[in-house]
Motif scaffolding. Structure first.
Motif, short mmCIF file in Angstrom:
data_model
loop_
_atom_site.label_atom_id
_atom_site.label_comp_id
_atom_site.label_asym_id
_atom_site.label_seq_id
_atom_site.Cartn_x
_atom_site.Cartn_y
_atom_site.Cartn_z
N ASN A 34 0.87 -1.18 0.00
CA ASN A 34 0.00 0.00 0.00
C ASN A 34 0.91 1.24 0.00
O ASN A 34 1.64 1.47 0.96
CB ASN A 34 -0.91 0.00 1.24
CG ASN A 34 -1.90 1.15 1.19
OD1 ASN A 34 -1.66 2.17 0.53
ND2 ASN A 34 -3.02 0.99 1.87
N LEU A 35 0.84 2.05 -1.06
CA LEU A 35 1.77 3.16 -1.21
C LEU A 35 1.55 4.27 -0.18
O LEU A 35 2.44 5.07 0.08
CB LEU A 35 1.70 3.73 -2.63
CG LEU A 35 2.13 2.73 -3.72
CD1 LEU A 35 1.85 3.29 -5.10
CD2 LEU A 35 3.59 2.37 -3.59
N TYR A 36 0.35 4.31 0.43
CA TYR A 36 0.13 5.30 1.49
C TYR A 36 0.99 4.96 2.71
O TYR A 36 1.24 5.81 3.56
CB TYR A 36 -1.35 5.30 1.93
CG TYR A 36 -2.27 5.97 0.94
CD1 TYR A 36 -2.51 7.34 0.99
CD2 TYR A 36 -2.92 5.23 -0.04
CE1 TYR A 36 -3.35 7.95 0.08
CE2 TYR A 36 -3.77 5.83 -0.95
CZ TYR A 36 -3.98 7.19 -0.88
OH TYR A 36 -4.82 7.80 -1.78
N ARG A 37 1.42 3.73 2.81
CA ARG A 37 2.21 3.31 3.97
C ARG A 37 3.72 3.52 3.76
O ARG A 37 4.52 3.10 4.58
CB ARG A 37 1.95 1.83 4.26
CG ARG A 37 0.54 1.54 4.73
CD ARG A 37 0.38 0.06 5.05
NE ARG A 37 -0.98 -0.29 5.39
CZ ARG A 37 -1.51 -0.14 6.61
NH1 ARG A 37 -0.78 0.32 7.59
NH2 ARG A 37 -2.76 -0.47 6.83
N ILE A 38 4.10 4.11 2.64
CA ILE A 38 5.53 4.33 2.39
C ILE A 38 5.89 5.77 2.76
O ILE A 38 5.18 6.70 2.42
CB ILE A 38 5.85 4.03 0.91
CG1 ILE A 38 5.73 2.53 0.72
CG2 ILE A 38 7.23 4.57 0.50
CD1 ILE A 38 6.25 1.98 -0.55
N ASP A 39 6.99 5.94 3.49
CA ASP A 39 7.39 7.29 3.90
C ASP A 39 7.82 8.11 2.69
O ASP A 39 8.51 7.60 1.80
CB ASP A 39 8.54 7.22 4.92
CG ASP A 39 8.02 6.82 6.29
OD1 ASP A 39 6.78 6.76 6.47
OD2 ASP A 39 8.85 6.54 7.17
N SER A 40 7.46 9.39 2.71
CA SER A 40 7.68 10.24 1.53
C SER A 40 9.16 10.39 1.19
O SER A 40 9.52 10.64 0.04
CB SER A 40 7.05 11.61 1.75
OG SER A 40 7.71 12.26 2.80
N GLU A 41 10.05 10.23 2.18
CA GLU A 41 11.48 10.38 1.86
C GLU A 41 11.97 9.30 0.90
O GLU A 41 13.04 9.42 0.32
CB GLU A 41 12.32 10.40 3.14
CG GLU A 41 12.26 9.12 3.93
CD GLU A 41 13.14 9.17 5.19
OE1 GLU A 41 14.33 9.50 5.08
OE2 GLU A 41 12.61 8.86 6.26
N TYR A 42 11.19 8.23 0.75
CA TYR A 42 11.57 7.17 -0.19
C TYR A 42 10.84 7.29 -1.52
O TYR A 42 10.78 6.34 -2.30
CB TYR A 42 11.32 5.79 0.43
CG TYR A 42 12.08 5.60 1.73
CD1 TYR A 42 13.47 5.63 1.74
CD2 TYR A 42 11.40 5.45 2.94
CE1 TYR A 42 14.18 5.49 2.93
CE2 TYR A 42 12.10 5.30 4.13
CZ TYR A 42 13.48 5.34 4.12
OH TYR A 42 14.17 5.22 5.28
N VAL A 43 10.20 8.42 -1.73
CA VAL A 43 9.46 8.62 -2.98
C VAL A 43 10.22 9.64 -3.82
O VAL A 43 10.57 10.71 -3.34
CB VAL A 43 8.03 9.14 -2.68
CG1 VAL A 43 7.29 9.43 -3.98
CG2 VAL A 43 7.27 8.12 -1.84
N ARG A 44 10.46 9.30 -5.09
CA ARG A 44 11.21 10.22 -5.95
C ARG A 44 10.27 11.29 -6.51
O ARG A 44 10.53 12.47 -6.41
CB ARG A 44 11.84 9.40 -7.07
CG ARG A 44 12.95 10.15 -7.77
CD ARG A 44 13.33 9.38 -9.01
NE ARG A 44 14.60 8.70 -8.86
CZ ARG A 44 14.94 7.64 -9.57
NH1 ARG A 44 14.09 7.10 -10.42
NH2 ARG A 44 16.12 7.09 -9.43
N ILE A 45 9.17 10.86 -7.10
CA ILE A 45 8.18 11.81 -7.62
C ILE A 45 6.82 11.41 -7.03
O ILE A 45 6.36 10.29 -7.24
CB ILE A 45 8.13 11.77 -9.15
CG1 ILE A 45 9.55 12.03 -9.68
CG2 ILE A 45 7.10 12.76 -9.69
CD1 ILE A 45 9.70 12.83 -10.88
N ASP A 46 6.23 12.34 -6.29
CA ASP A 46 5.03 11.98 -5.54
C ASP A 46 3.78 12.49 -6.23
O ASP A 46 3.42 13.67 -6.12
CB ASP A 46 5.14 12.55 -4.11
CG ASP A 46 4.29 11.76 -3.13
OD1 ASP A 46 3.41 11.00 -3.60
OD2 ASP A 46 4.49 11.90 -1.92
N LEU A 47 3.10 11.60 -6.92
CA LEU A 47 1.88 11.97 -7.64
C LEU A 47 0.65 11.33 -6.98
O LEU A 47 -0.35 11.02 -7.63
CB LEU A 47 1.98 11.57 -9.11
CG LEU A 47 3.23 12.08 -9.86
CD1 LEU A 47 3.17 11.71 -11.34
CD2 LEU A 47 3.38 13.60 -9.73
#
Ligand SMILES: Cc1ncc(COP(=O)(O)O)c(C=O)c1O
Length: 468
Positions: A34-47
């Motif tokens: 579930n992508l909501y459960r991933i911390d934003s610091e591990y997201v390159r482009i957040d759409l």
């Protein structure tokens, strides 16, 4: 035109952290896919969403310094109230911490258990609030919406014939008002035409029902009217906005979209009774009537953001950026819902992954693969209650929402190339089964597992909670 020049200079930046595929695979497993459960610091482009994720302007930042944090009678509220009144024209404005709190006020004050609430399409929070309050949300999108390849301009419209049938039939007496969502986020963020708003108003008025707008992307909707509806090309956005709201008895608003703010919202109405009721409810859960759940700083940011949103240059940039991503994806033969929406592009995930059954959640499986491949976060959009089969085929959409003023077209080129590499091995993407999900708004907190060949009864039950 396919050239987009950002109408701003960037003076504050936030670094993007790089991750590698193995790390992202491990994060996905830890997050139960579930992508909501991933911390934003591990997201390159957040759409994931445009909601509250925009960049704040220097003018907003400056205004925030003037935030009056008084509990009662804050001058920030007075400035906020006067900006909202000037644009939307409603007399009574009740501030809330975000859109869904305004939805709750509308439902609690104008409807009751057993009510039927007709809409072109309820956003998922509105729908969940209706269900939680034991009301029945009824979606009446225009039938033309279902032809995803046809680039008709106003596919967010309400099916007026269906509305007329509902209001003149046995359920009509149970409908306290009509709700029109502009733009229609659940249906590909497609706009609603002025002609449709007018007709819905006429039908509602004939049946003595007030018309409320879920107006969080009203300015984008006005832009679509100006550029695509006959008779509006020479009208200013402001005058189009005035006309839109002249047909409504009130609106609910999330300031996290077309007010370029990070939090906030309001419920606005022409009815003193509705406002009095909403203010009484506000005290119970949001706060005093001159701040709702917001700080003075938040209200200052909204006051300035509302004006910035209505700037022609800004709106053009905003809409052309979305179209830019849409065009890049089409060039890579990705099956996108046509035409481009206002704040987002939607991929027809069921068409891109035809080997997956609906209970293997193609939208979620695609979102997960796109994150694993390029660190890009998106979200799957569930269509209720029509989600499932429409026009004889499965529907499951993946939304790429653009936070405003945050990403450059170079970032969007990267998104398109990355998704194109996902598409090149689409047939090898495995499905996901739902393991657990809460009863309302299940997608936010759902846990998934890689699909096995059979589906056990517990998994089927959880899957139904997400699919509604
Ligand atoms: C059409 C629509 N209505 C209501 C909402 C709910 O607003 P909020 O997230 O501020 O509660 C959203 C949020 O995305 C939306 O898109």
């Amino acid at each position: 035109m396919d050239e987009v020049m950002e109408p701003y200079r960037v003076r504050v930046v936030e670094p993007i952290r790089e991750t590698i595929r193995a790390q992202r695979d491990a994060l996905l497993a830890e997050a139960d896919f579930n992508l909501y459960r991933i911390d934003s610091e591990y997201v390159r482009i957040d759409l994931l969403t445009d909601s509250g994720t925009c960049a704040i302007s220097s003018a907003q930042q400056a205004a925030m310094m003037n935030g009056d944090e008084s509990y009662a009678g804050s001058s920030s509220y007075r400035r906020f109230e006067s900006a909202v009144h000037e644009i939307f024209g409603f007399d009574h404005i009740v501030p809330t911490h975000q859109g869904r709190a305004a939805e709750r006020l509308l439902l609690e004050c104008l409807a009751g258990p057993g009510a039927v609430v007709p809409s072109n399409t309820h956003f998922e929070t509105t729908r969940a609030n209706c269900l939680a309050l034991k009301m029945e949300p009824v979606d009446l999108p225009t039938p033309g919406f279902w032809d995803f390849e046809k680039p008709d301009p106003f596919k967010g419209n309400m099916d007026c014939a269906a509305l007329e049938r509902l209001l003149s039939g046995p359920e009509g007496a149970r409908a306290p008002f009509v709700l029109l969502t502009i733009t229609n986020n659940m249906c590909g963020d497609q706009p609603v035409s002025m002609a449709n708003i007018r007709e819905v108003r006429e039908i509602a008025a004939r049946h003595n029902k007030p018309l409320y707008l879920d107006a969080c992307r009203y300015a984008q909707n006005a832009w679509f009217i100006q550029t695509s509806e006959p008779g509006y090309a020479t009208k200013s956005i402001r005058s189009i906005v005035r006309e839109i709201f002249s047909y409504a008895d009130g609106c609910i608003f999330s300031a996290k979209k077309d007010a370029l703010a990070q939090i906030g919202g309001f419920f606005a109405t022409r009815s003193l009774d509705a406002a009095t009721c909403a203010r009484a409810h506000l005290l119970l859960s949001e706060g005093y009537i001159t701040y709702g759940g917001m700080t003075g700083r938040d209200m200052e940011a909204i006051t300035v953001g509302l004006m910035e949103e209505l700037d022609d240059n800004y709106l053009r940039y905003r809409m052309e950026t979305t179209r830019y991503l849409f065009n890049r994806l089409q060039e890579h033969s990705i099956p996108v819902l046509c035409p481009a929406g206002g704040h987002a592009v939607y991929i027809d995930a069921a068409r891109m992954l035809p080997h997956l059954r609906l209970d293997e959640n193609p939208g979620q499986a695609l979102a997960v693969d796109i994150y694993a491949t390029g660190g890009i976060r998106s979200t799957r959009i569930l269509l209720h209650p029509m989600h499932g089969v429409a026009n004889g085929r499965h529907v499951d959409l993946l939304r790429l929402a653009l936070p405003s003023r945050v990403y450059s077209t170079r970032h969007l080129d990267f998104v398109a190339t990355s998704i194109s590499s996902v598409a090149s091995r689409a047939s090898s993407i495995k499905g996901l089964h739902v393991v657990s999900a809460p009863r309302f708004l299940g997608g936010f907190l759902a846990r998934y597992k890689r699909a096995s060949t059979s589906i056990d009864p517990d998994t089927r039950q959880a899957s139904e909670a997400v699919l509604g």
